[in-house]
Motif scaffolding. Structure first.
Motif, mmCIF file in Angstrom:
data_model
loop_
_atom_site.group_PDB
_atom_site.id
_atom_site.type_symbol
_atom_site.label_atom_id
_atom_site.label_comp_id
_atom_site.label_asym_id
_atom_site.label_seq_id
_atom_site.Cartn_x
_atom_site.Cartn_y
_atom_site.Cartn_z
ATOM 1 N N HIS A 284 1.698 2.718 49.987
ATOM 2 C CA HIS A 284 0.260 3.014 49.910
ATOM 3 C C HIS A 284 -0.122 3.361 48.479
ATOM 4 O O HIS A 284 -1.150 2.864 47.959
ATOM 5 C CB HIS A 284 -0.104 4.159 50.841
ATOM 6 C CG HIS A 284 -1.554 4.543 50.784
ATOM 7 N ND1 HIS A 284 -2.543 3.824 51.414
ATOM 8 C CD2 HIS A 284 -2.181 5.574 50.142
ATOM 9 C CE1 HIS A 284 -3.722 4.387 51.188
ATOM 10 N NE2 HIS A 284 -3.527 5.449 50.417
ATOM 11 N N LEU A 288 -2.554 1.254 46.035
ATOM 12 C CA LEU A 288 -3.727 1.880 45.417
ATOM 13 C C LEU A 288 -3.731 1.634 43.917
ATOM 14 O O LEU A 288 -4.787 1.309 43.319
ATOM 15 C CB LEU A 288 -3.727 3.374 45.714
ATOM 16 C CG LEU A 288 -4.843 4.200 45.059
ATOM 17 C CD1 LEU A 288 -6.212 3.707 45.513
ATOM 18 C CD2 LEU A 288 -4.663 5.692 45.375
ATOM 19 N N LEU A 320 -6.939 -2.969 49.089
ATOM 20 C CA LEU A 320 -5.847 -2.007 49.221
ATOM 21 C C LEU A 320 -5.014 -2.309 50.462
ATOM 22 O O LEU A 320 -3.769 -2.315 50.407
ATOM 23 C CB LEU A 320 -6.414 -0.588 49.298
ATOM 24 C CG LEU A 320 -5.444 0.517 49.727
ATOM 25 C CD1 LEU A 320 -4.378 0.730 48.665
ATOM 26 C CD2 LEU A 320 -6.183 1.817 50.007
ATOM 27 N N THR A 321 -5.672 -2.568 51.589
ATOM 28 C CA THR A 321 -4.955 -2.876 52.828
ATOM 29 C C THR A 321 -4.136 -4.154 52.689
ATOM 30 O O THR A 321 -2.985 -4.223 53.145
ATOM 31 C CB THR A 321 -5.946 -3.015 53.992
ATOM 32 O OG1 THR A 321 -6.707 -1.804 54.112
ATOM 33 C CG2 THR A 321 -5.222 -3.291 55.298
ATOM 34 N N GLN A 324 -1.087 -3.479 50.575
ATOM 35 C CA GLN A 324 -0.115 -2.653 51.279
ATOM 36 C C GLN A 324 0.680 -3.476 52.296
ATOM 37 O O GLN A 324 1.904 -3.366 52.372
ATOM 38 C CB GLN A 324 -0.831 -1.493 51.976
ATOM 39 C CG GLN A 324 0.120 -0.512 52.656
ATOM 40 C CD GLN A 324 -0.603 0.732 53.138
ATOM 41 O OE1 GLN A 324 -1.804 0.869 52.945
ATOM 42 N NE2 GLN A 324 0.123 1.643 53.754
ATOM 43 N N TRP A 325 -0.001 -4.321 53.061
ATOM 44 C CA TRP A 325 0.709 -5.121 54.062
ATOM 45 C C TRP A 325 1.581 -6.199 53.421
ATOM 46 O O TRP A 325 2.654 -6.526 53.940
ATOM 47 C CB TRP A 325 -0.299 -5.739 55.030
ATOM 48 C CG TRP A 325 -0.760 -4.773 56.071
ATOM 49 C CD1 TRP A 325 -1.963 -4.126 56.119
ATOM 50 C CD2 TRP A 325 -0.022 -4.310 57.197
ATOM 51 N NE1 TRP A 325 -2.022 -3.298 57.208
ATOM 52 C CE2 TRP A 325 -0.837 -3.389 57.898
ATOM 53 C CE3 TRP A 325 1.247 -4.581 57.686
ATOM 54 C CZ2 TRP A 325 -0.424 -2.743 59.055
ATOM 55 C CZ3 TRP A 325 1.669 -3.935 58.850
ATOM 56 C CH2 TRP A 325 0.836 -3.034 59.519
#
Length: 367
Positions: A284, A288, A320-321, A324-325
């Motif tokens: 995370h 970011l 961001l998501t 992260q994935w």
């Protein structure tokens, strides 16, 4: 003139006696007959059948007839029923049922799947697997909690320290569960390590679920359910995977030396798995940082310098998501590839010794 034409010449000892004239349906033919219990042919036949049966794995049955499948669907139905009844009746006494079913469903399913796809003649019993899941999981959670309370402090390397601690206590649990085994193989180590890792994941997930349940506005069933769904989806790619790799490395060393010991190869595996763990936990923050580097505005960097949250825009939150994935997927693929390599090594070891191989991750048994 042959012996068949001259009755005065006795048949050779290696020839079967001639069948009498007339109907021969009652006369034993010269074709092979079922051997008696003391005959060499009978023993060899039974040995061949035993070897053939031993090379067949429990996972060769249709997937819908295997225990892991029944465990998953029955557990899922019960969990959904518990969530529905709790939402309908607002009965807080059912919350422990939701937590336990949701936290243990996927780890128990995958631990059962790993054992069910192992060879029949391995040295791991269901009792040892259950002990590894429960005892090893609890020992790992308790040991990690104690060590992290003393050793983990906010810093750049915080997640690496967490990875080293948690993978270390899980490796110690696998080591303890492997004591007094008659023999060690890489593939048995993968199964035992997976059991310890999934046990750790189950107990850890139950703690996260309870933490999500308690909010400043009271008990939140929605946060509890969403947390259990997310951790259930990610469970096969986390602790179970990493500890399976360590278990395989530990048992491969024991197979070569005759006893469990710490070697350079095992230590390198431990460091590598700890790095994967640290990257997973810090993804995370990494996502970011990538989002702000690529799309950050000057005022957001100013907020960070002052110690405030950068207040991401809606577009930045989506990016961001995605970051992260993508990172979690990359870490998962590295871990799965590593485990596949460990399994391939184990299969080669088994092929050299002439024993059957388990079918971890769906690989077929050795011919």
């Amino acid at each position: 003139m042959s012996t068949d034409d001259d009755p005065s010449i006795p048949p050779r000892p290696d020839e079967p006696p001639p069948a009498p004239a007339g109907p021969a349906s009652w006369w034993p033919s010269a074709s092979p007959q079922p051997a008696g219990p003391d005959s060499g042919v009978g023993r060899a036949g039974r040995a061949d059948r035993a070897d053939t049966a031993g090379s067949i794995t429990r996972g060769d049955r249709p997937w819908h007839q295997q225990a892991w499948f029944r465990i998953f669907w029955i557990g899922l139905v019960l969990w959904l029923a518990a969530v529905g009844v709790t939402y309908w009746t607002a009965n807080a006494n059912l919350i422990p049922t939701i937590v336990l079913l949701g936290s243990f469903l996927v780890p128990v399913t995958f631990a059962s799947w790993s054992f069910e796809h192992s060879r029949r003649e391995n040295h791991l019993t269901i009792e040892r697997i259950l002990a590894a899941f429960l005892v090893g999981g609890v020992m790992g959670v308790l040991g990690a909690s104690v060590l992290e309370s003393y050793l983990v402090h906010p810093s750049t390397w915080m997640y690496l320290v967490v990875g080293l601690i948690e993978e270390g206590v899980k490796l110690a649990a696998v080591w303890l569960m492997a004591r007094r085994l008659a023999a060690h193989s890489t593939l048995d180590g993968i199964v035992l390590g997976a059991a310890v890792g999934f046990g750790f994941a189950a107990f850890e997930s139950s703690g996260y679920a309870l933490t999500a349940l308690i909010t400043v506005h009271g008990l939140s069933l929605r946060d509890l359910v969403s947390t259990e769904i997310l951790r259930g989806l990610l469970a096969p790619l986390g602790h179970g995977l990493w500890t399976a790799i360590l278990g395989g490395a530990l048992f491969r060393t024991a197979r070569r030396t005759g006893h469990l010991r710490l070697t350079g190869a095992l230590f390198a595996s431990y460091l590598g798995v700890s790095v994967l763990h640290a990257l997973w936990d810090s993804m995370h923050g990494i996502a970011l940082a990538l989002t702000l580097v690529t799309t950050g505005a000057q005022w957001q960097w100013r907020l960070i310098d002052l110690g405030y949250d950068p207040r991401l825009t809606n577009q930045q939150a989506v990016l961001l998501t995605v970051y992260q994935w993508i990172g979690l997927l990359a870490i998962s693929l590295i871990g799965l590839g590593w485990l596949r390599r460990e399994r391939a090594r184990g299969r080669r070891e088994e092929a050299v010794t002439g024993t059957a191989s388990p079918t971890i991750l769906g690989a077929p048994p050795m011919e």
